[in-house]
Every structure is written in C-alpha cells, then in structure tokens.
Design an enzyme around this catalytic site. Structure first.
Site, short mmCIF file in Angstrom:
data_model
loop_
_atom_site.label_atom_id
_atom_site.label_comp_id
_atom_site.label_asym_id
_atom_site.label_seq_id
_atom_site.Cartn_x
_atom_site.Cartn_y
_atom_site.Cartn_z
N SER A 15 -71.50 67.61 2.69
CA SER A 15 -70.71 67.85 3.71
C SER A 15 -69.04 67.86 3.28
CB SER A 15 -70.92 67.05 5.10
OG SER A 15 -70.56 65.73 4.95
N ASN A 16 -69.00 66.81 2.57
CA ASN A 16 -67.52 66.72 2.08
C ASN A 16 -67.09 68.17 1.19
OD1 ASN A 16 -65.87 64.44 2.87
ND2 ASN A 16 -67.88 63.68 2.62
N LYS A 67 -76.48 56.29 -19.65
CA LYS A 67 -75.27 56.83 -19.02
C LYS A 67 -74.20 57.47 -20.08
CE LYS A 67 -73.80 54.72 -15.43
NZ LYS A 67 -72.97 53.98 -14.31
N HIS A 111 -64.49 56.78 0.31
CA HIS A 111 -65.67 55.79 0.70
C HIS A 111 -65.65 55.77 2.18
CE1 HIS A 111 -68.14 52.55 -0.04
NE2 HIS A 111 -67.40 51.74 0.98
C1 GAR Z 1 -69.89 60.36 2.44
O1 GAR Z 1 -69.84 59.55 3.66
C2 GAR Z 1 -68.95 59.36 1.25
O2 GAR Z 1 -67.95 58.71 1.87
C3 GAR Z 1 -70.15 58.48 0.96
O3 GAR Z 1 -71.37 59.27 0.79
C4 GAR Z 1 -71.22 60.37 1.68
C5 GAR Z 1 -71.78 61.70 1.08
O4 GAR Z 1 -71.84 62.69 2.22
N1 GAR Z 1 -69.99 57.86 -0.37
C6 GAR Z 1 -70.08 56.72 -0.67
O5 GAR Z 1 -70.62 56.02 -0.02
C7 GAR Z 1 -69.52 56.21 -2.10
N2 GAR Z 1 -69.63 54.80 -2.20
P1 GAR Z 1 -71.88 64.04 1.85
O6 GAR Z 1 -72.93 64.23 0.74
O7 GAR Z 1 -72.43 64.86 3.08
O8 GAR Z 1 -70.38 64.48 1.55
#
Ligand code: GAR
EC number: 2.1.2.2
Length: 192
Positions: A15-16, A67, A111
């Site tokens: 979603s981001n 990695k 985050h």
């Molecule tokens: C988001 O809420 C981001 O902040 C979090 O994962 C989600 C991804 O959502 N990231 C973390 O927790 C990193 N430690 P998305 O795939 O819908 O963008």
C-alpha cells in the site's frame, strides 16, 4: 531537469508502494520509480507493479547461500538502474552491510510506531497490547540496527478508547500514505 531515481523495496501488500506511485502520477512527488525490489515471490505488490509497468527485481532469499550473496545481486540491479534513493516500504528484512555500504545516507524506512518505541515486527500490535494512548509513524534513515537510524519525520496517531486493532492499523496506514511521499519529496527538494 533530471529526476531523482527511486527504488522501492516491499515484501507484502504494497500500500505504501501504491501511495508513492500515486504521488508521482499526480506530480506531488517529483521523482522516477525505476525499480521495485521484492523478496517474496508471492507478494501482492508484484501484481500491482505488473499492472503499473514498474520494472521489478523479485528474488527468493532461499535460492541464495546467504544475505551477502543476494545483497550483492541487489546492489548490481540498483547500480544498473542508477538508483539515487532507496525507499524501504514494508521490506521485512534487516538490511546487511553489503547493501548498506553502497546506500548509506541514501536509504530510508517507514515504521508504524513512534520510534524508539516498538521497533521490530508487529509494531501496531505491540502498541495496541501495551495500551498506549498515542502511537504513530516514523520515517528514518537506515543503519545497521533494527529501526534505529536517524529520524527524519514522525506523525502521531491517537488511540481512541475502544479502538480495535484493525482500526488502529487503518489509521496508521492512512498517515503513512501521505507522510511517506511528502517526506521523500522534502528530502529530494533539500538535495539529500
Ligand atoms: C507498513 O505499515 C510499514 O510501516 C511496515 O509494514 C507495512 C507494510 O505495508 N513496516 C515495518 O513494520 C518495518 N519494520 P504495505 O506493504 O501495505 O506498504
């Protein structure tokens, strides 16, 4: 004007990623999304990137010895695409020294908590279970630690009485979707 070239890293829903694509499309973010890097061949974000025509590098970490090996490949891919800024957007993996040394100060993460509170996995669940009244979103530079780099931007989200975990997640993601593109644009405008 040459546009800043972004790489977005995601592992799941994306979603981001969507919010960044939309901000570029509507000229709120003056940048070019050159590549999506995804470490999960089953992630939803892959379908979205296909539909949008975003070039992709999708890999399965299990196919690499360690990695350092897959990060060496990522560095090659990013250099080939002349990436200026790496945007971690739900990339659920600690970045190692191989990748970090090439993009130190040019890699940021989002985050879903007000760091340094609730680092690591399931930050929204951690905040919910702790019963805090305020949580939020942090955008920070990436260093070798887990969600420890220099903070660039934060926005608070109030946790209302009787709010469900799902409602908190929605509220936090709503903030993420405007704060991330806006913060990336500010970094670009400042020439960072
Ligand atoms: C988001 O809420 C981001 O902040 C979090 O994962 C989600 C991804 O959502 N990231 C973390 O927790 C990193 N430690 P998305 O795939 O819908 O963008």
């Amino acid at each position: 004007m040459i546009k800043t070239k972004l790489a977005v890293f995601a592992s799941g829903t994306g979603s981001n990623y969507d919010a960044i694509v939309e901000a570029i499309r509507t000229n709120q973010l003056d940048a070019e999304l050159t590549i999506l890097v995804c470490d999960n061949p089953n992630a939803k974000v892959i379908e979205k990137a296909k539909a949008n025509g975003t070039p992709m590098f999708v890999f399965d970490p299990k196919q690499y010895v360690d990695k350092a090996m897959f990060e060496t490949k990522i560095v090659e891919v990013l250099q080939e695409a002349s990436v200026d800024l790496v945007i971690l957007a739900g990339y659920m993996r600690l970045v190692g020294p191989t990748l970090l040394q090439h993009f130190e100060d040019r890699m940021i993460n989002i985050h879903p908590s007000l760091l340094p509170a609730f680092p690591g996995l399931d930050a929204i669940g951690q905040a919910f279970d702790a019963g805090v009244k305020v949580s939020g979103v942090t955008i920070h530079f990436v260093d070798q630690g887990m969600d420890t780099g220099k903070i660039i931007a934060q926005e608070a989200v109030k946790i209302e009485e009787n709010m469900t975990r799902e409602a908190l997640q929605q509220a936090i993601q709503k903030v993420e979707h405007h704060l991330y593109p806006q913060t990336i644009q500010q970094l670009i405008s400042r020439g960072e």
